[in-house]
Design an enzyme around this catalytic site. Structure first.
Site, PDB file in Angstrom:
ATOM      1  N   ASP A  75     -14.042   3.386  11.698  1.00  0.00           N
ATOM      2  CA  ASP A  75     -14.071   4.272  10.250  1.00  0.00           C
ATOM      3  C   ASP A  75     -12.089   5.037  11.258  1.00  0.00           C
ATOM      4  O   ASP A  75     -12.311   5.705  12.117  1.00  0.00           O
ATOM      5  CB  ASP A  75     -14.300   5.222  10.573  1.00  0.00           C
ATOM      6  CG  ASP A  75     -14.572   6.397   9.592  1.00  0.00           C
ATOM      7  OD1 ASP A  75     -13.123   6.680   8.747  1.00  0.00           O
ATOM      8  OD2 ASP A  75     -15.504   7.233   9.301  1.00  0.00           O
ATOM      9  N   SER A 118       2.284   1.662   2.216  1.00  0.00           N
ATOM     10  CA  SER A 118       2.920   2.415   1.049  1.00  0.00           C
ATOM     11  C   SER A 118       2.186   2.670  -0.435  1.00  0.00           C
ATOM     12  O   SER A 118       1.131   1.438  -0.078  1.00  0.00           O
ATOM     13  CB  SER A 118       4.032   3.049   1.145  1.00  0.00           C
ATOM     14  OG  SER A 118       4.857   4.292   1.047  1.00  0.00           O
ATOM     15  N   TYR A 129      -1.908  12.772  -1.775  1.00  0.00           N
ATOM     16  CA  TYR A 129      -1.601  11.250  -1.662  1.00  0.00           C
ATOM     17  C   TYR A 129      -0.740  10.360  -0.982  1.00  0.00           C
ATOM     18  O   TYR A 129       0.238  10.236  -0.216  1.00  0.00           O
ATOM     19  CB  TYR A 129      -2.854  10.389  -1.971  1.00  0.00           C
ATOM     20  CG  TYR A 129      -2.750   8.781  -2.709  1.00  0.00           C
ATOM     21  CD1 TYR A 129      -2.788   8.208  -1.619  1.00  0.00           C
ATOM     22  CD2 TYR A 129      -1.441   7.874  -3.033  1.00  0.00           C
ATOM     23  CE1 TYR A 129      -2.952   6.667  -1.340  1.00  0.00           C
ATOM     24  CE2 TYR A 129      -1.083   6.963  -3.240  1.00  0.00           C
ATOM     25  CZ  TYR A 129      -2.181   5.953  -2.110  1.00  0.00           C
ATOM     26  OH  TYR A 129      -2.376   4.694  -2.393  1.00  0.00           O
ATOM     27  N   LYS A 172       1.471   8.555   1.658  1.00  0.00           N
ATOM     28  CA  LYS A 172       2.384   7.647   2.222  1.00  0.00           C
ATOM     29  C   LYS A 172       3.793   7.617   2.420  1.00  0.00           C
ATOM     30  O   LYS A 172       4.086   6.981   3.424  1.00  0.00           O
ATOM     31  CB  LYS A 172       2.008   7.370   0.682  1.00  0.00           C
ATOM     32  CG  LYS A 172       0.714   6.641   0.731  1.00  0.00           C
ATOM     33  CD  LYS A 172       0.537   5.271   1.518  1.00  0.00           C
ATOM     34  CE  LYS A 172      -1.321   4.941   0.810  1.00  0.00           C
ATOM     35  NZ  LYS A 172      -1.683   3.952   2.154  1.00  0.00           N
TER      36      LYS A 172
HETATM   37  P1  NAP Z   1      -9.276  -0.140  -2.503  1.00  0.00           P
HETATM   38  O1  NAP Z   1     -10.130  -1.450  -3.224  1.00  0.00           O
HETATM   39  O2  NAP Z   1      -9.795   0.738  -2.496  1.00  0.00           O
HETATM   40  O3  NAP Z   1     -10.199  -0.545  -0.854  1.00  0.00           O
HETATM   41  C1  NAP Z   1      -9.796   0.200   0.530  1.00  0.00           C
HETATM   42  C2  NAP Z   1     -10.378  -0.664   1.903  1.00  0.00           C
HETATM   43  O4  NAP Z   1      -9.950   0.545   2.918  1.00  0.00           O
HETATM   44  C3  NAP Z   1     -11.308  -0.843   2.190  1.00  0.00           C
HETATM   45  O5  NAP Z   1     -11.232  -2.396   2.568  1.00  0.00           O
HETATM   46  C4  NAP Z   1     -12.243  -0.227   3.347  1.00  0.00           C
HETATM   47  O6  NAP Z   1     -12.962  -0.084   3.816  1.00  0.00           O
HETATM   48  C5  NAP Z   1     -10.608   0.638   3.784  1.00  0.00           C
HETATM   49  N1  NAP Z   1     -11.348   1.333   3.784  1.00  0.00           N
HETATM   50  C6  NAP Z   1     -11.178   2.549   3.194  1.00  0.00           C
HETATM   51  N2  NAP Z   1     -11.384   4.085   4.145  1.00  0.00           N
HETATM   52  C7  NAP Z   1     -11.302   3.622   5.167  1.00  0.00           C
HETATM   53  C8  NAP Z   1     -12.099   3.945   6.772  1.00  0.00           C
HETATM   54  N3  NAP Z   1     -11.373   5.571   7.056  1.00  0.00           N
HETATM   55  N4  NAP Z   1     -11.749   3.604   7.427  1.00  0.00           N
HETATM   56  C9  NAP Z   1     -11.487   1.671   7.402  1.00  0.00           C
HETATM   57  N5  NAP Z   1     -11.041   1.040   6.354  1.00  0.00           N
HETATM   58  C10 NAP Z   1     -11.079   2.297   5.634  1.00  0.00           C
HETATM   59  O7  NAP Z   1      -8.088  -0.041  -2.326  1.00  0.00           O
HETATM   60  P2  NAP Z   1      -6.591  -1.530  -2.495  1.00  0.00           P
HETATM   61  O8  NAP Z   1      -6.418  -0.842  -3.643  1.00  0.00           O
HETATM   62  O9  NAP Z   1      -7.032  -2.512  -1.687  1.00  0.00           O
HETATM   63  O10 NAP Z   1      -5.749  -0.683  -1.173  1.00  0.00           O
HETATM   64  C11 NAP Z   1      -5.310  -0.944   0.216  1.00  0.00           C
HETATM   65  C12 NAP Z   1      -4.133   0.013   0.788  1.00  0.00           C
HETATM   66  O11 NAP Z   1      -2.873   0.204  -0.718  1.00  0.00           O
HETATM   67  C13 NAP Z   1      -4.157   1.262   0.533  1.00  0.00           C
HETATM   68  O12 NAP Z   1      -3.660   1.856   1.734  1.00  0.00           O
HETATM   69  C14 NAP Z   1      -3.527   1.674  -0.523  1.00  0.00           C
HETATM   70  O13 NAP Z   1      -3.299   3.505   0.037  1.00  0.00           O
HETATM   71  C15 NAP Z   1      -2.502   1.226  -0.804  1.00  0.00           C
HETATM   72  N6  NAP Z   1      -1.980   0.802  -2.219  1.00  0.00           N
HETATM   73  C16 NAP Z   1      -2.830   1.178  -3.331  1.00  0.00           C
HETATM   74  C17 NAP Z   1      -2.706   0.656  -4.907  1.00  0.00           C
HETATM   75  C18 NAP Z   1      -3.225   0.708  -6.098  1.00  0.00           C
HETATM   76  O14 NAP Z   1      -2.946   0.594  -7.205  1.00  0.00           O
HETATM   77  N7  NAP Z   1      -4.447  -0.224  -5.878  1.00  0.00           N
HETATM   78  C19 NAP Z   1      -1.329   1.645  -4.655  1.00  0.00           C
HETATM   79  C20 NAP Z   1       0.141   1.377  -3.941  1.00  0.00           C
HETATM   80  C21 NAP Z   1      -0.814   1.613  -2.399  1.00  0.00           C
HETATM   81  P3  NAP Z   1     -14.820  -0.291   2.831  1.00  0.00           P
HETATM   82  O15 NAP Z   1     -14.864  -1.369   2.384  1.00  0.00           O
HETATM   83  O16 NAP Z   1     -15.610  -0.627   3.962  1.00  0.00           O
HETATM   84  O17 NAP Z   1     -15.154   1.282   2.475  1.00  0.00           O
END
Ligand code: NAP
Length: 279
Positions: free
Chosen positions: A76, A162, A176, A180
Site C-alpha cells: 500500500d 502527474s 488531487y 500532482k
Molecule cells: P485507476 O484505474 O484508478 O488505477 C489505480 C491504480 O493505482 C491501481 O493499480 C491501484 O491498485 C493503484 N493504487 C491505488 N491506490 C493504491 C495504493 N494505496 N497503493 C498501491 N497501489 C494503489 O487509475 P489510472 O486512471 O490508471 O491512473 C493511474 C495514474 O495516472 C494515477 O496516478 C492518476 O492520478 C494518473 N492520472 C490518471 C488520469 C485519468 O484520467 N485516468 C489522468 C491524469 C493522471 P489496485 O488495483 O490494487 O487498487
C-alpha cells in the site's frame, strides 16, 4: 486512433528491472505491458485484494507474450513502510534471493494514485491525508528506498504520473491537483539530486479512459468537455472529443524510459493530446 506497435524484436530495456506501482489495471497495466515489450523485467505492485488475480493474469500474459519475468508485490503506497516493503519483496523473490548479482533498480514508474474529487468546502483532514500519503509520500518513500540500488552511470529512469490537474485548477481537485503539483516539484529536485544516477520526469495526462476517470461525476465530465473538444488530438480522426487510452499514455512513458531519452530530465512531458494548449 493509430495502432501502437508491440515493437516485436526491439528490446532496448533487456536486462533492466522496472518497478511499476499500481500495475494491476488502467494506465499502470498498460505501462507494464509497454516496458515488457521492450524487454524489461518487472515488479508489478498493487494493493486491493480484488486486484490480486488481475495482476497475476497480467504477469502470466506478459510471460507468455514477451517472456517477461515479473515479481508481484502487494503493498500500500499509503503505508510509511512501502519503500522498504517493495525493495525487500524484490530481494527475497526467487529471481533475486539466489542471485549473486547485486540488485539494480533501473526504472521506477510512480503510477499508483487516487483521485476522489472533493469540493474545497467538503475537504477534511482525512481526505487531504489520504491523497498526500498515497500520491506524494508513497512515491517519495519508494524513491528513497531505491536510491542505494539506482545505477551509477546515469542510465536510471524515474517517471511519475502527474496530471493536467496540477496546472488547470479544476473544480473539486484542490487536493488531487495539489498532490500532482507536489510530484512535479519532487521530480525537479530528484533530477538534480540524482543527476549522476537517473533522469526524473513526469507525464501529465488529461482524461484517460480508466476506472479513475469513469468514477468522476457527470458534473465534472461536463466541466472537462470544452477542454477535451478543443485538444487537437482528442478532436482528431472524426472524434468529437475523447479521452486517451491507457496505451497512449504508456507509449509516452515507455519513450522516457528508453536510452535515447537520457538528455530529458527535470521536466513535465506533455502527454494529453494538446489539452494544455487551452480552450
Ligand atoms: P485507476 O484505474 O484508478 O488505477 C489505480 C491504480 O493505482 C491501481 O493499480 C491501484 O491498485 C493503484 N493504487 C491505488 N491506490 C493504491 C495504493 N494505496 N497503493 C498501491 N497501489 C494503489 O487509475 P489510472 O486512471 O490508471 O491512473 C493511474 C495514474 O495516472 C494515477 O496516478 C492518476 O492520478 C494518473 N492520472 C490518471 C488520469 C485519468 O484520467 N485516468 C489522468 C491524469 C493522471 P489496485 O488495483 O490494487 O487498487
Amino acid at each position: 486512433m493509430p495502432e501502437i506497435s508491440g515493437n516485436a524484436g526491439y528490446k532496448p530495456l533487456q536486462g533492466k528491472l522496472a518497478i511499476v506501482t499500481g500495475a494491476s489495471r488502467g494506465i499502470g497495466a498498460a505501462i507494464a505491458t509497454k516496458l515488457a515489450s521492450y524487454g524489461a523485467t518487472l515488479v508489478l505492485n498493487y494493493t486491493s485484494p480484488s486486484s490480486a488475480q488481475k495482476t497475476q493474469d497480467l504477469a502470466d500474459t506478459l510471460s507468455a507474450t514477451y517472456g517477461t519475468s515479473s515479481i508481484i508485490v502487494k503493498a500500500d503506497l499509503g503505508d510509511t513502510s512501502v519503500g522498504e516493503d517493495i525493495i525487500t519483496a524484490i530481494k527475497t523473490s526467487p529471481l533475486y534471493s539466489t542471485s549473486t548479482r547485486p540488485l539494480k533498480v533501473d526504472i521506477i514508474i510512480n503510477n499508483a494514485g487516487i483521485s476522489k474529487n472533493t469540493k474545497t468546502v467538503d475537504v477534511t483532514p482525512a481526505v487531504f491525508d489520504e491523497h498526500y500519503r498515497i500520491n506524494v509520500l508513497g512515491p517519495l518513500l519508494l524513491v528513497q528506498a531505491a536510491i542505494p540500488y539506482l545505477p551509477y552511470d546515469g542510465s536510471g529512469r524515474i517517471v511519475s504520473l502527474s496530471s493536467v490537474s496540477a496546472t488547470l485548477g479544476l473544480p473539486g481537485q484542490a487536493i488531487y491537483g495539489g498532490t500532482k503539483a507536489a510530484l512535479e516539484a519532487m521530480t525537479r529536485t530528484w533530477a538534480r539530486e540524482l543527476a549522476e544516477r537517473c533522469t526524473a520526469t513526469c507525464v501529465n495526462p488529461g482524461p484517460v479512459v480508466t476506472d479513475m476517470y469513469g468514477g468522476t461525476s457527470e458534473e465534472f465530465k461536463e466541466v472537462m468537455r470544452p477542454f477535451i473538444e478543443h485538444a487537437p488530438l482528442m478532436n482528431s480522426g472524426g472524434a468529437k472529443g475523447r479521452g486517451a487510452t491507457s496505451e497512449e499514455i504508456a507509449g509516452c512513458v515507455g519513450m522516457l524510459c528508453l536510452p535515447d531519452s537520457y538528455w530529458c530530465t527535470g521536466s513535465v512531458v506533455s502527454c494529453n493530446g494538446g489539452m494544455l494548449m487551452g480552450i
